[in-house]
Scaffold this active site. Structure first.
Site, PDB file in Angstrom:
ATOM      1  N   LYS A  64     108.719 -54.497 114.004  1.00 38.18           N
ATOM      2  CA  LYS A  64     108.909 -53.058 114.224  1.00 38.18           C
ATOM      3  C   LYS A  64     108.620 -52.276 112.938  1.00 38.18           C
ATOM      4  O   LYS A  64     108.602 -52.847 111.842  1.00 38.18           O
ATOM      5  CB  LYS A  64     110.335 -52.812 114.716  1.00 38.18           C
ATOM      6  CG  LYS A  64     110.586 -53.356 116.135  1.00 38.18           C
ATOM      7  CD  LYS A  64     111.977 -52.965 116.598  1.00 38.18           C
ATOM      8  CE  LYS A  64     112.216 -53.363 118.046  1.00 38.18           C
ATOM      9  NZ  LYS A  64     113.542 -52.891 118.512  1.00 38.18           N
ATOM     10  N   TYR A  98     108.772 -50.308 127.030  1.00 39.89           N
ATOM     11  CA  TYR A  98     110.210 -50.076 127.192  1.00 39.89           C
ATOM     12  C   TYR A  98     110.541 -49.426 128.537  1.00 39.89           C
ATOM     13  O   TYR A  98     111.565 -48.751 128.664  1.00 39.89           O
ATOM     14  CB  TYR A  98     110.731 -49.212 126.039  1.00 39.89           C
ATOM     15  CG  TYR A  98     110.904 -49.980 124.736  1.00 39.89           C
ATOM     16  CD1 TYR A  98     111.698 -51.130 124.680  1.00 39.89           C
ATOM     17  CD2 TYR A  98     110.289 -49.555 123.564  1.00 39.89           C
ATOM     18  CE1 TYR A  98     111.869 -51.832 123.490  1.00 39.89           C
ATOM     19  CE2 TYR A  98     110.465 -50.251 122.362  1.00 39.89           C
ATOM     20  CZ  TYR A  98     111.266 -51.391 122.340  1.00 39.89           C
ATOM     21  OH  TYR A  98     111.437 -52.079 121.158  1.00 39.89           O
ATOM     22  N   ASN A 121     116.239 -52.553 113.931  1.00 44.33           N
ATOM     23  CA  ASN A 121     116.549 -53.985 114.031  1.00 44.33           C
ATOM     24  C   ASN A 121     115.339 -54.888 113.820  1.00 44.33           C
ATOM     25  O   ASN A 121     115.331 -56.041 114.242  1.00 44.33           O
ATOM     26  CB  ASN A 121     117.294 -54.283 115.342  1.00 44.33           C
ATOM     27  CG  ASN A 121     116.533 -53.861 116.575  1.00 44.33           C
ATOM     28  OD1 ASN A 121     115.338 -53.561 116.497  1.00 44.33           O
ATOM     29  ND2 ASN A 121     117.193 -53.856 117.717  1.00 44.33           N
ATOM     30  N   HIS A 141     111.121 -57.012 117.613  1.00 42.26           N
ATOM     31  CA  HIS A 141     111.309 -57.129 119.056  1.00 42.26           C
ATOM     32  C   HIS A 141     111.066 -58.574 119.441  1.00 42.26           C
ATOM     33  O   HIS A 141     110.141 -59.204 118.932  1.00 42.26           O
ATOM     34  CB  HIS A 141     110.310 -56.238 119.808  1.00 42.26           C
ATOM     35  CG  HIS A 141     110.265 -56.560 121.283  1.00 42.26           C
ATOM     36  ND1 HIS A 141     111.192 -56.062 122.161  1.00 42.26           N
ATOM     37  CD2 HIS A 141     109.444 -57.360 122.005  1.00 42.26           C
ATOM     38  CE1 HIS A 141     110.925 -56.534 123.378  1.00 42.26           C
ATOM     39  NE2 HIS A 141     109.878 -57.332 123.309  1.00 42.26           N
ATOM     40  N   GLU A 180     105.348 -58.447 129.093  1.00 42.02           N
ATOM     41  CA  GLU A 180     105.052 -57.888 127.772  1.00 42.02           C
ATOM     42  C   GLU A 180     103.805 -58.515 127.154  1.00 42.02           C
ATOM     43  O   GLU A 180     102.981 -57.814 126.553  1.00 42.02           O
ATOM     44  CB  GLU A 180     106.271 -58.097 126.843  1.00 42.02           C
ATOM     45  CG  GLU A 180     107.474 -57.259 127.270  1.00 42.02           C
ATOM     46  CD  GLU A 180     108.753 -57.643 126.528  1.00 42.02           C
ATOM     47  OE1 GLU A 180     108.701 -58.516 125.636  1.00 42.02           O
ATOM     48  OE2 GLU A 180     109.809 -57.063 126.859  1.00 42.02           O
TER      49      GLU A 180
HETATM   50  P1  IDP Z   1     116.586 -56.090 122.601  1.00 47.77           P
HETATM   51  O1  IDP Z   1     115.545 -55.475 121.681  1.00 47.77           O
HETATM   52  O2  IDP Z   1     117.594 -56.892 121.831  1.00 47.77           O
HETATM   53  O3  IDP Z   1     115.976 -56.850 123.749  1.00 47.77           O
HETATM   54  P2  IDP Z   1     117.132 -53.943 124.499  1.00 47.77           P
HETATM   55  O4  IDP Z   1     118.422 -53.700 125.182  1.00 47.77           O
HETATM   56  O5  IDP Z   1     115.994 -54.485 125.284  1.00 47.77           O
HETATM   57  O6  IDP Z   1     117.428 -54.881 123.230  1.00 47.77           O
HETATM   58  O7  IDP Z   1     116.714 -52.568 123.821  1.00 47.77           O
HETATM   59  C1  IDP Z   1     115.428 -52.407 123.263  1.00 47.77           C
HETATM   60  C2  IDP Z   1     115.555 -51.669 121.952  1.00 47.77           C
HETATM   61  O8  IDP Z   1     116.142 -50.382 122.187  1.00 47.77           O
HETATM   62  C3  IDP Z   1     116.469 -52.316 120.925  1.00 47.77           C
HETATM   63  O9  IDP Z   1     115.858 -53.365 120.189  1.00 47.77           O
HETATM   64  C4  IDP Z   1     116.803 -51.136 120.049  1.00 47.77           C
HETATM   65  O10 IDP Z   1     115.709 -50.824 119.179  1.00 47.77           O
HETATM   66  C5  IDP Z   1     116.943 -50.030 121.080  1.00 47.77           C
HETATM   67  N1  IDP Z   1     118.332 -49.878 121.533  1.00 47.77           N
HETATM   68  C6  IDP Z   1     118.973 -50.627 122.466  1.00 47.77           C
HETATM   69  N2  IDP Z   1     120.237 -50.222 122.642  1.00 47.77           N
HETATM   70  C7  IDP Z   1     120.415 -49.187 121.789  1.00 47.77           C
HETATM   71  C8  IDP Z   1     121.527 -48.313 121.505  1.00 47.77           C
HETATM   72  O11 IDP Z   1     122.606 -48.448 122.065  1.00 47.77           O
HETATM   73  N3  IDP Z   1     121.318 -47.358 120.561  1.00 47.77           N
HETATM   74  C9  IDP Z   1     120.130 -47.200 119.904  1.00 47.77           C
HETATM   75  N4  IDP Z   1     119.060 -47.978 120.148  1.00 47.77           N
HETATM   76  C10 IDP Z   1     119.199 -48.966 121.072  1.00 47.77           C
HETATM   77 MG    MG Z   2     114.903 -56.248 125.419  1.00 49.90          MG
END
Ligand code: IDP
Ligand code: MG
Length: 152
Positions: A11, A51, A125, A128, A139
């Site tokens: 990212k 997304y 974070n 991905h 994906e």
């Molecule tokens: P993942 O990346 O661990 O699979 P997902 O739930 O698929 O998590 O969410 C995709 C991305 O959306 C996350 O990696 C993060 O960047 C963002 N995200 C998810 N939940 C939150 C939140 O509660 N606050 C802010 N950003 C979030």
């Molecule tokens: Mg995810």
């Protein structure tokens, strides 16, 4: 354990903080095999398709801006996309990546070591990683043409 393929994106925060090599090093150390890699200019359309399941979440619009590098000054919105292959690759890469919220990610995971939540609440974070087999297939097809992935 079945042989699986999983999509990884470094990212924009990971690129900006020079964590690309570190992330790849940890993935390589897992014994999984890198079978595709390229820099991708992330269009608005690609970001929204990637997304799509999160559309409607309160953080969705910021997430689209984040993955396109709009918070990190990425040139031409370019990010590194990778496919790794191996036994149980999806869960193993998720384990190396750590939990979604960097504050909850285990120490030693990529997100636990290097992720952060900004004062505005944005999750940064670093990488991905596909969440499950259905997501991985969707994906990988979204980011790569079949010919760009090494045959098994
Ligand atoms: P993942 O990346 O661990 O699979 P997902 O739930 O698929 O998590 O969410 C995709 C991305 O959306 C996350 O990696 C993060 O960047 C963002 N995200 C998810 N939940 C939150 C939140 O509660 N606050 C802010 N950003 C979030
Ligand atoms: Mg995810």
């Amino acid at each position: 354990m079945p042989i699986e393929q999983t999509l990884i994106l470094i990212k924009p925060d990971g690129a900006a903080r020079r964590l690309t090599g570190l992330a790849v090093d940890r993935l390589d150390a897992s014994g999984l095999e890198m079978v595709a890699a390229k820099m991708v200019s992330v269009s608005e359309d690609l970001a929204r398709k990637h997304y799509q399941d999160l559309a409607g979440k309160p953080f969705f619009e910021n997430l689209i801006r984040y993955i396109r590098g709009e918070f990190h000054g990425l040139k031409d919105h370019r990010i590194l996309a990778l496919v790794y292959r191996g036994e149980g690759a999806i869960a193993r890469v998720r384990q190396i990546a750590g939990a979604t919220n960097p504050e909850e990610a285990a120490p030693g995971t990529i997100r636990g070591s290097f992720g952060r939540v900004t004062t505005k609440g944005q999750f940064e974070n670093v990488i991905h990683a596909s969440g499950n087999a259905a997501d991985a297939a969707r994906e990988i097809a979204l980011w790569f043409k079949p010919a760009e992935i090494l045959p098994s």
